[in-house]
Design a protein around this motif. Structure first.
Motif, short mmCIF file in Angstrom:
data_model
loop_
_atom_site.label_atom_id
_atom_site.label_comp_id
_atom_site.label_asym_id
_atom_site.label_seq_id
_atom_site.Cartn_x
_atom_site.Cartn_y
_atom_site.Cartn_z
N PHE A 146 -0.60 -41.76 -78.63
CA PHE A 146 -1.35 -43.00 -78.84
C PHE A 146 -0.77 -43.85 -79.97
CE2 PHE A 146 -4.45 -39.96 -77.07
CZ PHE A 146 -4.75 -40.64 -75.90
N GLY A 147 0.15 -43.27 -80.73
CA GLY A 147 0.74 -44.00 -81.85
C GLY A 147 1.61 -45.17 -81.43
N THR A 148 1.94 -45.26 -80.13
CA THR A 148 2.79 -46.36 -79.66
C THR A 148 1.98 -47.63 -79.36
OG1 THR A 148 2.58 -45.62 -77.35
CG2 THR A 148 4.42 -44.74 -78.64
N PHE A 149 0.63 -47.54 -79.41
CA PHE A 149 -0.20 -48.69 -79.08
C PHE A 149 -0.69 -49.38 -80.35
CE2 PHE A 149 -1.07 -45.68 -75.47
CZ PHE A 149 -0.34 -46.38 -74.52
N ASP A 150 -0.46 -50.68 -80.44
CA ASP A 150 -0.85 -51.44 -81.63
C ASP A 150 -2.36 -51.53 -81.82
OD1 ASP A 150 1.76 -51.93 -82.32
OD2 ASP A 150 1.87 -53.86 -81.29
N MET A 151 -3.14 -51.36 -80.75
CA MET A 151 -4.59 -51.51 -80.84
C MET A 151 -5.24 -50.36 -81.61
SD MET A 151 -5.60 -50.53 -76.89
CE MET A 151 -7.37 -50.52 -77.13
N PHE A 152 -4.52 -49.25 -81.80
CA PHE A 152 -5.10 -48.07 -82.43
C PHE A 152 -4.56 -47.84 -83.84
CE2 PHE A 152 -5.28 -46.52 -77.86
CZ PHE A 152 -6.65 -46.71 -77.74
N ASP A 153 -5.45 -47.39 -84.71
CA ASP A 153 -5.08 -46.78 -85.99
C ASP A 153 -5.31 -45.29 -85.80
OD1 ASP A 153 -4.74 -45.89 -88.55
OD2 ASP A 153 -6.48 -46.93 -89.40
N VAL A 154 -4.23 -44.55 -85.54
CA VAL A 154 -4.34 -43.17 -85.06
C VAL A 154 -4.23 -42.17 -86.20
CG1 VAL A 154 -3.38 -41.44 -83.50
CG2 VAL A 154 -3.33 -43.86 -82.86
N THR A 155 -5.13 -41.18 -86.17
CA THR A 155 -4.96 -39.95 -86.95
C THR A 155 -4.68 -38.86 -85.93
OG1 THR A 155 -6.51 -40.67 -88.67
CG2 THR A 155 -6.01 -38.31 -88.54
N ALA A 156 -3.44 -38.41 -85.86
CA ALA A 156 -3.03 -37.39 -84.89
C ALA A 156 -2.93 -36.05 -85.60
CB ALA A 156 -1.68 -37.77 -84.28
N ILE A 157 -3.65 -35.04 -85.08
CA ILE A 157 -3.66 -33.72 -85.72
C ILE A 157 -3.37 -32.64 -84.69
CG2 ILE A 157 -5.25 -34.44 -87.54
CD1 ILE A 157 -7.50 -33.03 -86.04
N ASP A 158 -2.79 -31.55 -85.17
CA ASP A 158 -2.47 -30.42 -84.31
C ASP A 158 -2.22 -29.20 -85.19
OD1 ASP A 158 -1.42 -28.69 -82.24
OD2 ASP A 158 -0.93 -30.49 -81.11
N LEU A 159 -2.28 -28.02 -84.59
CA LEU A 159 -1.97 -26.80 -85.34
C LEU A 159 -0.52 -26.78 -85.78
CD1 LEU A 159 -3.83 -24.01 -83.29
CD2 LEU A 159 -4.44 -24.92 -85.54
N ASN A 160 0.32 -27.46 -85.03
CA ASN A 160 1.73 -27.58 -85.41
C ASN A 160 2.00 -29.03 -85.80
OD1 ASN A 160 4.59 -26.34 -85.36
ND2 ASN A 160 4.81 -28.24 -84.20
N GLY A 161 2.17 -29.28 -87.09
CA GLY A 161 2.40 -30.63 -87.55
C GLY A 161 3.84 -31.07 -87.35
N ILE A 162 4.00 -32.38 -87.12
CA ILE A 162 5.32 -32.99 -87.03
C ILE A 162 5.39 -34.05 -88.13
CG2 ILE A 162 6.92 -34.29 -85.60
CD1 ILE A 162 5.46 -33.21 -83.16
N PRO A 163 6.23 -33.88 -89.13
CA PRO A 163 6.27 -34.83 -90.26
C PRO A 163 6.33 -36.28 -89.80
CG PRO A 163 7.70 -32.96 -90.69
CD PRO A 163 7.23 -32.81 -89.27
N GLU A 164 5.49 -37.11 -90.41
CA GLU A 164 5.41 -38.55 -90.16
C GLU A 164 4.95 -38.89 -88.75
OE1 GLU A 164 9.07 -40.39 -91.23
OE2 GLU A 164 9.02 -39.66 -93.30
#
Length: 346
Positions: A146-164
């Protein structure tokens, strides 16, 4: 026909889930989850496999009426546009007020009514370039589609983090407070801010959790994190026809209604259930539907109000079956679960 790499990646996913389910039976869900989240190498391998499946082996299994391809990411985007940009929020604000006037009870509001009204009125989403973006929490994000869409301010979380890109966070055990808190090295998100998000997305997330109580805990956290009027989107794999698990889907509505959610959308696409639940300003409005239902006596789906079942919970695992646990899904379900993943068009 699936390639050897495709089968290999799917086997990694199946093996991870099988191990978690098996350890849940052996040690209990809490210990099994504790063991699972410490296996960094397994989590990394799982995330990499999911990402590859999502972005390389996605197949066009769902389509809209005009034959345009519809995946989960696109479905979430379109539903958020309809709700926040095209009048949906006001529609359900009005519906909630209407129901409130119809039922004669002493209302306990989700929060202070005036502060809710002020916040909702200030959120003019018609022109995202001039107003705040739609805040979205993507739980079990994998690679932040969802980070590719300008309409969203995304907080993306997962057990395996990906820096930035994706923050490392165990949503099942994350704290909820006034603001975000990180670990000392800033590598892990330890606390999320309550009443802060317009949208929470559970896409193939609840199926990851090995027991009904853990799923309920996560739904309760979604409720606490959403602003009044915010929406929880649940996307769950199911390759069977729409009526096959209708009783189970109804139980989800019942449990979430008791929690304070009103179901406002349900679609059964070819291989997935897509549901939207609104966090009501007045909890009694959400509970009204559940309170009018006649619950079947001794039905395990309604044994208490703090469990959230999925079809896998009712599969009987014999000693012989345990050896085949890694192959518990039929071929069509595997196509559903691993080829219907959100994809990145870039």
């Amino acid at each position: 026909m699936a390639t050897e790499e495709h089968k290999y990646l799917a086997d990694i996913i199946k093996a991870t889930h099988a191990t978690l389910r098996e350890e849940t039976r052996s040690y209990g869900p809490e210990i099994a989850w504790e063991r699972h989240v410490t296996r960094k190498d397994i989590l990394q391998k799982y995330a990499s496999s999911m990402h590859k499946l999502a972005t390389t082996y996605w197949l066009e299994n769902n389509s809209t009426s005009d034959n345009m391809t519809l995946c989960r990411v696109q479905w979430v985007k379109s539903q958020c546009e309809q709700y926040f940009l095209n009048g949906g929020l006001q529609k359900y604000n009005d519906r909630e007020e209407y129901i409130k006037e119809k039922i004669n009870v002493d209302f306990v509001e989700t929060e202070d009514k005036q502060s809710i009204n002020n916040d909702l009125e200030s959120r003019n989403f018609v022109d995202p370039s001039l107003q705040r973006k739609i805040t979205l929490l993507d739980v079990g994000s994998c690679y932040n589609p969802f980070g590719t869409f300008d309409m969203f301010d995304v907080t993306a979380i997962d057990l395996n983090g990906i820096p930035e890109k994706v923050l490392h966070c165990d949503f099942l055990n994350v704290n909820i407070g006034e603001e975000k808190h990180f670990s000392a090295d800033n590598h892990e998100l330890l606390q999320l801010p309550q009443n802060s998000y317009n949208v929470v997305v559970f896409s193939l997330f609840l199926e990851y959790l090995p027991c009904p109580r853990q799923r309920y805990i996560c739904c309760k956290k979604a409720y606490d994190l959403l602003q009044p009027g915010g929406i929880l989107l649940i996307i769950s794999p199911d390759s069977k026809h729409v009526g096959a698990n209708a009783k189970l889907i109804k139980s989800w509505r019942y449990i979430l209604s008791k929690l304070g959610f009103m179901r406002i959308k349900y679609e059964k696409l070819k291989h997935i259930h897509c549901l939207i639940f609104r966090k009501c300003v007045y909890k009694q409005v959400a509970m009204k539907w559940a309170n009018t239902q006649t619950i079947p006596e001794n039905d395990p789906l309604y044994q208490d109000d703090v469990v959230f079942f999925i079809p896998q919970d009712f599969r009987n695992i014999s000693c012989q079956d345990k050896q085949e646990e890694r192959h518990v899904y039929d071929e069509e379900e595997l196509t559903c679960m691993f080829n219907e993943l959100p994809f990145d068009e870039t």
